[in-house]
Design a protein around this motif. Structure first.
Motif, PDB file in Angstrom:
ATOM      1  N   ASP A   2       0.832  -0.846  -0.504  1.00 59.04           N
ATOM      2  CA  ASP A   2      -0.103  -0.079  -0.101  1.00 59.04           C
ATOM      3  C   ASP A   2       1.090   1.143   0.037  1.00 59.04           C
ATOM      4  O   ASP A   2       1.879   1.127   0.190  1.00 59.04           O
ATOM      5  CB  ASP A   2      -0.708   0.482   1.443  1.00 59.04           C
ATOM      6  N   SER A   5       0.424   7.461   3.308  1.00 59.53           N
ATOM      7  CA  SER A   5      -0.903   8.978   3.163  1.00 59.53           C
ATOM      8  C   SER A   5      -0.608   9.577   4.047  1.00 59.53           C
ATOM      9  O   SER A   5       0.424   9.257   4.982  1.00 59.53           O
ATOM     10  CB  SER A   5      -2.453   7.678   3.421  1.00 59.53           C
ATOM     11  N   SER A   8      -3.017  10.583   7.167  1.00 59.30           N
ATOM     12  CA  SER A   8      -3.343  10.531   7.331  1.00 59.30           C
ATOM     13  C   SER A   8      -3.358  10.877   9.025  1.00 59.30           C
ATOM     14  O   SER A   8      -2.306  11.879   9.604  1.00 59.30           O
ATOM     15  CB  SER A   8      -2.867   8.486   7.748  1.00 59.30           C
ATOM     16  N   ALA A  16      -2.369   2.371   4.047  1.00 60.11           N
ATOM     17  CA  ALA A  16      -3.562   2.090   4.117  1.00 60.11           C
ATOM     18  C   ALA A  16      -4.543   0.634   4.697  1.00 60.11           C
ATOM     19  O   ALA A  16      -4.749  -0.057   5.763  1.00 60.11           O
ATOM     20  CB  ALA A  16      -4.478   0.876   2.452  1.00 60.11           C
ATOM     21  N   ARG A  19      -3.490   1.063   8.589  1.00 62.64           N
ATOM     22  CA  ARG A  19      -5.832   1.994   9.012  1.00 62.64           C
ATOM     23  C   ARG A  19      -6.831   1.302   8.984  1.00 62.64           C
ATOM     24  O   ARG A  19      -7.324   0.776   9.583  1.00 62.64           O
ATOM     25  CB  ARG A  19      -5.681   3.159   7.647  1.00 62.64           C
ATOM     26  N   ARG A  20      -6.384   0.034   7.986  1.00 59.07           N
ATOM     27  CA  ARG A  20      -7.708  -0.675   7.862  1.00 59.07           C
ATOM     28  C   ARG A  20      -7.767  -1.964   9.815  1.00 59.07           C
ATOM     29  O   ARG A  20      -8.299  -2.137   9.917  1.00 59.07           O
ATOM     30  CB  ARG A  20      -7.750  -1.603   6.796  1.00 59.07           C
TER      31      ARG A  20
END
Length: 153
Positions: A2, A5, A8, A16, A19-20
């Motif tokens: 990923d 970001s 974030s 990502a 974050r998930r």
């Protein structure tokens, strides 16, 4: 892999996937809270909660459920504008719940030598102030996000 970001809320470079994982943990913690409050052991088993606790369960449940819904939504898509909008909603519902708890104050600390009433009131005020700050910050993030496009990921 990923792409990181840069915008974030968890910090620059958060992937990502990371974050998930946070969203899943958020859902699990909130579901656990609902089970603890309404299932086993239940709020009635907490010795300092009074029967008036039932008067604020709707607001507290709403705050927990909104957190679950937001995190489930972020699992599907988590652009910065959506997270900012989710933060506004979750903080606002949390603020309503905190104000309800302040107004009812379903706590009883009779016989305690430590001023737990004062500690809980201070924590509730801190929660209310924190919620207002979170709403303002999220509204600024939301406004900024609507004027600029996020880079493709």
């Amino acid at each position: 892999m990923d792409a990181p970001s840069s915008d974030s809320p968890t910090g620059p470079g958060t992937t990502a996937a990371a974050r998930r994982v946070g969203y899943v943990v958020g859902v699990l913690v909130n579901v656990l809270l609902l089970v603890l409050v309404h299932g086993w052991p239940g709020w009635e088993s907490v010795p300092f909660l009074t029967p008036e606790t039932a008067e604020v369960l709707g607001e507290v449940d709403a705050a927990i459920v909104v957190g679950i819904v937001a995190n489930l939504g972020y699992l599907v898509a988590d652009p910065p504008w959506l997270r900012a909008l989710g933060d506004v909603v979750t903080a606002a519902v949390g603020l309503v719940a905190t104000i309800a708890v302040w107004n009812v104050f379903p706590f009883e600390f009779t016989g305690q030598t430590f001023p737990w009433d004062t500690v809980f009131r201070v924590l509730l005020v801190a929660g209310m102030v924190g919620s207002v700050v979170a709403i303002v910050v999220a509204l600024v993030r939301l406004a900024r996000g609507s004027r600029t496009r996020s880079p493709a990921r």
